[in-house]
Write a protein that holds these residues in place. Structure first.
Motif, PDB file in Angstrom:
ATOM      1  N   GLU A 163     -10.545   3.788   2.098  1.00 53.31           N
ATOM      2  CA  GLU A 163     -10.381   4.793   3.161  1.00 53.31           C
ATOM      3  C   GLU A 163      -9.875   6.113   2.590  1.00 53.31           C
ATOM      4  O   GLU A 163     -10.357   7.197   2.923  1.00 53.31           O
ATOM      5  CB  GLU A 163      -9.358   4.256   4.168  1.00 53.31           C
ATOM      6  CG  GLU A 163      -9.403   4.907   5.525  1.00 53.31           C
ATOM      7  CD  GLU A 163     -10.669   4.565   6.301  1.00 53.31           C
ATOM      8  OE1 GLU A 163     -11.289   5.517   6.804  1.00 53.31           O
ATOM      9  OE2 GLU A 163     -11.038   3.370   6.352  1.00 53.31           O
ATOM     10  N   LEU A 164      -8.912   5.972   1.719  1.00 52.20           N
ATOM     11  CA  LEU A 164      -8.325   7.160   1.072  1.00 52.20           C
ATOM     12  C   LEU A 164      -9.387   7.886   0.244  1.00 52.20           C
ATOM     13  O   LEU A 164      -9.474   9.128   0.266  1.00 52.20           O
ATOM     14  CB  LEU A 164      -7.148   6.726   0.191  1.00 52.20           C
ATOM     15  CG  LEU A 164      -6.202   7.788  -0.363  1.00 52.20           C
ATOM     16  CD1 LEU A 164      -5.763   8.764   0.706  1.00 52.20           C
ATOM     17  CD2 LEU A 164      -4.974   7.125  -0.972  1.00 52.20           C
TER      18      LEU A 164
ATOM     19  N   PHE B 122       0.835  -1.205   0.000  1.00 56.02           N
ATOM     20  CA  PHE B 122       0.000   0.000   0.000  1.00 56.02           C
ATOM     21  C   PHE B 122       0.873   1.259   0.000  1.00 56.02           C
ATOM     22  O   PHE B 122       0.639   2.190  -0.772  1.00 56.02           O
ATOM     23  CB  PHE B 122      -0.949   0.005   1.203  1.00 56.02           C
ATOM     24  CG  PHE B 122      -1.811   1.240   1.252  1.00 56.02           C
ATOM     25  CD1 PHE B 122      -2.842   1.431   0.345  1.00 56.02           C
ATOM     26  CD2 PHE B 122      -1.562   2.247   2.178  1.00 56.02           C
ATOM     27  CE1 PHE B 122      -3.613   2.583   0.362  1.00 56.02           C
ATOM     28  CE2 PHE B 122      -2.327   3.404   2.201  1.00 56.02           C
ATOM     29  CZ  PHE B 122      -3.352   3.577   1.288  1.00 56.02           C
TER      30      PHE B 122
ATOM     31  N   LEU C 140      -7.805   0.148   2.478  1.00 55.39           N
ATOM     32  CA  LEU C 140      -7.069   1.423   2.581  1.00 55.39           C
ATOM     33  C   LEU C 140      -7.345   2.343   1.395  1.00 55.39           C
ATOM     34  O   LEU C 140      -7.437   3.564   1.556  1.00 55.39           O
ATOM     35  CB  LEU C 140      -5.565   1.164   2.712  1.00 55.39           C
ATOM     36  CG  LEU C 140      -5.150   0.706   4.117  1.00 55.39           C
ATOM     37  CD1 LEU C 140      -3.765   0.104   4.112  1.00 55.39           C
ATOM     38  CD2 LEU C 140      -5.204   1.870   5.100  1.00 55.39           C
TER      39      LEU C 140
ATOM     40  N   PHE D  81      -3.648   7.838  -6.669  1.00 56.09           N
ATOM     41  CA  PHE D  81      -3.500   9.178  -7.272  1.00 56.09           C
ATOM     42  C   PHE D  81      -3.018   9.130  -8.736  1.00 56.09           C
ATOM     43  O   PHE D  81      -2.603  10.134  -9.280  1.00 56.09           O
ATOM     44  CB  PHE D  81      -2.545  10.039  -6.430  1.00 56.09           C
ATOM     45  CG  PHE D  81      -3.153  10.484  -5.130  1.00 56.09           C
ATOM     46  CD1 PHE D  81      -4.121  11.479  -5.112  1.00 56.09           C
ATOM     47  CD2 PHE D  81      -2.776   9.920  -3.929  1.00 56.09           C
ATOM     48  CE1 PHE D  81      -4.702  11.885  -3.912  1.00 56.09           C
ATOM     49  CE2 PHE D  81      -3.349  10.325  -2.722  1.00 56.09           C
ATOM     50  CZ  PHE D  81      -4.317  11.308  -2.721  1.00 56.09           C
TER      51      PHE D  81
ATOM     52  N   PHE E 119     -12.551   7.808   0.775  1.00 52.04           N
ATOM     53  CA  PHE E 119     -13.488   8.430   1.722  1.00 52.04           C
ATOM     54  C   PHE E 119     -12.908   9.743   2.262  1.00 52.04           C
ATOM     55  O   PHE E 119     -13.597  10.767   2.321  1.00 52.04           O
ATOM     56  CB  PHE E 119     -13.774   7.455   2.875  1.00 52.04           C
ATOM     57  CG  PHE E 119     -14.459   8.112   4.044  1.00 52.04           C
ATOM     58  CD1 PHE E 119     -15.817   8.427   3.988  1.00 52.04           C
ATOM     59  CD2 PHE E 119     -13.744   8.444   5.201  1.00 52.04           C
ATOM     60  CE1 PHE E 119     -16.443   9.047   5.065  1.00 52.04           C
ATOM     61  CE2 PHE E 119     -14.377   9.065   6.275  1.00 52.04           C
ATOM     62  CZ  PHE E 119     -15.716   9.365   6.206  1.00 52.04           C
ATOM     63  N   LEU E 120     -11.629   9.707   2.617  1.00 50.91           N
ATOM     64  CA  LEU E 120     -10.984  10.911   3.162  1.00 50.91           C
ATOM     65  C   LEU E 120     -10.977  12.041   2.134  1.00 50.91           C
ATOM     66  O   LEU E 120     -11.275  13.189   2.448  1.00 50.91           O
ATOM     67  CB  LEU E 120      -9.541  10.604   3.604  1.00 50.91           C
ATOM     68  CG  LEU E 120      -9.377   9.766   4.869  1.00 50.91           C
ATOM     69  CD1 LEU E 120      -7.920   9.399   5.085  1.00 50.91           C
ATOM     70  CD2 LEU E 120      -9.915  10.499   6.095  1.00 50.91           C
ATOM     71  N   GLU E 121     -10.635  11.699   0.908  1.00 53.81           N
ATOM     72  CA  GLU E 121     -10.580  12.734  -0.132  1.00 53.81           C
ATOM     73  C   GLU E 121     -11.969  13.305  -0.395  1.00 53.81           C
ATOM     74  O   GLU E 121     -12.145  14.521  -0.474  1.00 53.81           O
ATOM     75  CB  GLU E 121      -9.973  12.194  -1.425  1.00 53.81           C
ATOM     76  CG  GLU E 121      -9.649  13.337  -2.372  1.00 53.81           C
ATOM     77  CD  GLU E 121      -9.196  12.927  -3.749  1.00 53.81           C
ATOM     78  OE1 GLU E 121      -9.194  11.728  -4.068  1.00 53.81           O
ATOM     79  OE2 GLU E 121      -8.845  13.844  -4.520  1.00 53.81           O
TER      80      GLU E 121
ATOM     81  N   ILE F 226      -0.778   4.082  -2.621  1.00 50.93           N
ATOM     82  CA  ILE F 226      -1.051   5.533  -2.608  1.00 50.93           C
ATOM     83  C   ILE F 226      -0.847   6.108  -4.008  1.00 50.93           C
ATOM     84  O   ILE F 226      -1.667   6.874  -4.513  1.00 50.93           O
ATOM     85  CB  ILE F 226      -0.131   6.229  -1.573  1.00 50.93           C
ATOM     86  CG1 ILE F 226      -0.445   5.697  -0.166  1.00 50.93           C
ATOM     87  CG2 ILE F 226      -0.309   7.739  -1.619  1.00 50.93           C
ATOM     88  CD1 ILE F 226       0.553   6.102   0.896  1.00 50.93           C
ATOM     89  N   LEU F 227       0.258   5.693  -4.638  1.00 50.43           N
ATOM     90  CA  LEU F 227       0.540   6.193  -5.995  1.00 50.43           C
ATOM     91  C   LEU F 227      -0.514   5.691  -6.983  1.00 50.43           C
ATOM     92  O   LEU F 227      -0.893   6.395  -7.920  1.00 50.43           O
ATOM     93  CB  LEU F 227       1.936   5.757  -6.437  1.00 50.43           C
ATOM     94  CG  LEU F 227       3.100   6.352  -5.632  1.00 50.43           C
ATOM     95  CD1 LEU F 227       4.421   5.724  -6.053  1.00 50.43           C
ATOM     96  CD2 LEU F 227       3.181   7.859  -5.844  1.00 50.43           C
TER      97      LEU F 227
ATOM     98  N   THR G  94     -14.536  13.336   1.576  1.00 58.04           N
ATOM     99  CA  THR G  94     -14.991  14.120   2.730  1.00 58.04           C
ATOM    100  C   THR G  94     -14.294  15.470   2.759  1.00 58.04           C
ATOM    101  O   THR G  94     -14.925  16.493   3.025  1.00 58.04           O
ATOM    102  CB  THR G  94     -14.694  13.351   4.045  1.00 58.04           C
ATOM    103  OG1 THR G  94     -15.138  12.016   3.897  1.00 58.04           O
ATOM    104  CG2 THR G  94     -15.377  13.986   5.236  1.00 58.04           C
ATOM    105  N   TYR G  95     -12.983  15.438   2.500  1.00 55.84           N
ATOM    106  CA  TYR G  95     -12.211  16.692   2.537  1.00 55.84           C
ATOM    107  C   TYR G  95     -12.729  17.679   1.493  1.00 55.84           C
ATOM    108  O   TYR G  95     -12.822  18.863   1.724  1.00 55.84           O
ATOM    109  CB  TYR G  95     -10.724  16.397   2.299  1.00 55.84           C
ATOM    110  CG  TYR G  95      -9.859  17.624   2.440  1.00 55.84           C
ATOM    111  CD1 TYR G  95      -9.493  18.095   3.700  1.00 55.84           C
ATOM    112  CD2 TYR G  95      -9.426  18.331   1.324  1.00 55.84           C
ATOM    113  CE1 TYR G  95      -8.716  19.230   3.848  1.00 55.84           C
ATOM    114  CE2 TYR G  95      -8.642  19.469   1.456  1.00 55.84           C
ATOM    115  CZ  TYR G  95      -8.295  19.907   2.719  1.00 55.84           C
ATOM    116  OH  TYR G  95      -7.526  21.034   2.857  1.00 55.84           O
TER     117      TYR G  95
END
Lengths: 212, 192
Positions: B42-43, B6, B39, B15, B45-47, B11-12, B49-50
């Protein structure tokens, strides 16, 4: 009271806009900036409109204080103007601008940490690594304006993150820079930057779960 | 325990910063790794939400201030370069120095040119005078020769002239004296 222009409804113009603008055949940022340095004020206005929101968003989330964020936002653009002659088209203009904003924020946070250590050693709300107590967060008026509970929680959780992790997370989401560019801005290896992003995600998840 | 893929790729991948080959490989990994899948979710969801609700904007006064100063900066920059042309406060000194410099250069050029012309004229005059002096000397020499060879009765063209003109020796001597005196006067009058 917070003015209405502080919080505007989110549209699709935060990150995707630059790519869209360039694909529409508009001038690239570096070209606009050089045009401004040659005297074209209109070019600056275009650049400013494009970056005011992501730069302000980044600064505000870093310093968590609206008045300070406004000052630092101003300073970022003044420094951009003053250092204009030093700008070389090695990296992207966006990366250079966020590097300036990040530098200004870090300088401010260091200064604030030093001052708090000196003058309020017992009631400090921010430790060396930048974490905040819940007391400080509850008093933030901006949070009260957010209707979505999840966003509210995320903002709170963001403030609890160590500065290094917050920096990486915000730079990726606000600036739309690649991790390579972020690593270059922060003078850290790419792996360290990715690791900090992973920790940020895990910490945010943990915080959100705890809050819920 | 978090899957190590991960951090390295996940992450890469999210994005879209992986190469197509790496992306494909991670996509296959994702099908079998529930941790990475979580994950990535999750990422996402975070993006979401942000980005979901608001965009932070600076104060209107701050925006105005920045735009005003940006405008001012460019104006000042151009004023610094060319301001002396139109700015009455800064125009006197550079203009005065510029005019003085120009005047000095022009005066220098004028005197140099004048001197050069005068030198050329003088050398021309000297040459002309030298020629006339040579003529005078020749004429005196001729007259002396006439006197010198006349008693010896040598055949000289001047001897014939002398005889036919009935010029006496005294006359000839006074002529020589006059020629020499005028030559001396001529020499005295010339000063270069």
């Amino acid at each position: 009271m917070i003015e209405s222009n502080f919080l505007a409804q989110k549209t699709s113009d935060s990150n995707g806009n630059s790519i869209e603008m360039n694909s529409k055949g508009q001038k690239p940022d570096a070209e606009l900036f050089h045009a401004y340095l040659k005297g074209d004020v209109q070019a600056f206005t275009l650049l400013f409109k494009k970056y005011q929101s992501p730069i302000y968003g980044f600064i505000y989330q870093m310093v968590e204080d609206r008045a300070v964020a406004n000052d630092l936002f101003q300073e970022t653009f003044f420094r951009m103007i003053q250092k204009g002659a030093q700008y070389r088209e090695v990296g992207s203009f966006r990366a250079w601008l966020f590097k300036l904003a990040n530098g200004i924020c870090i300088d401010f946070l260091r200064k604030r940490t030093r001052e708090r250590k000196l003058f309020q050693p017992v009631q400090t709300t921010e430790s060396v690594n930048g974490r905040h107590s819940n007391l400080d967060l509850e008093s933030s008026p901006e949070l009260e304006l957010i209707s979505n509970e999840e966003t509210k929680l995320l903002w709170r959780a963001l403030r609890q993150l160590p500065v290094e992790q917050r920096q990486v997370f915000l730079l990726r989401l606000e600036s739309n820079l690649t991790f390579k560019e972020i690593a270059s801005i922060l003078h850290r290896p790419l792996n360290t930057t990715l690791s900090q992003m992973r920790y940020a995600i895990l910490n945010l998840r943990k915080q959100l779960k705890e809050e819920v | 325990m978090v899957c190590t893929n991960f951090e390295k790729f996940g992450i890469l991948y999210y994005f879209r910063e992986l190469s197509s080959m790496e992306s494909e490989r991670y996509h296959r990994h994702l099908e079998n790794c529930s941790e990475c899948k979580d994950l990535i979710g999750e990422l996402q969801f975070l993006e979401d939400t942000y980005r979901s609700e608001i965009t932070l904007q600076p104060q209107a006064e701050v925006v105005e201030e920045v735009l005003f100063k940006a405008n001012k900066f460019v104006e000042n920059k151009w004023k610094k370069r060319f301001g002396f042309v139109r700015n009455p406060r800064t125009s006197i000194r550079p203009l005065a120095f510029g005019a003085l410099g120009l005047l000095i250069v022009m005066a220098g050029a004028f005197f140099w040119f004048k001197k050069e012309i005068s030198n050329r004229q003088t050398s021309k005059e000297v040459l002309t005078w030298q020629d006339s002096l040579d003529d005078s000397f020749d004429s005196i020499q001729l007259k002396i020769d006439q006197i010198k060879y006349y008693p010896q009765k040598k055949l000289l063209p001047s001897e014939f002239e002398l005889a036919s003109d009935n010029v006496t020796l005294d006359n000839r001597l006074s002529e020589i004296k006059f020629a020499v005196e005028s030559l001396i006067l001529d020499l005295e009058s010339k000063s270069f």
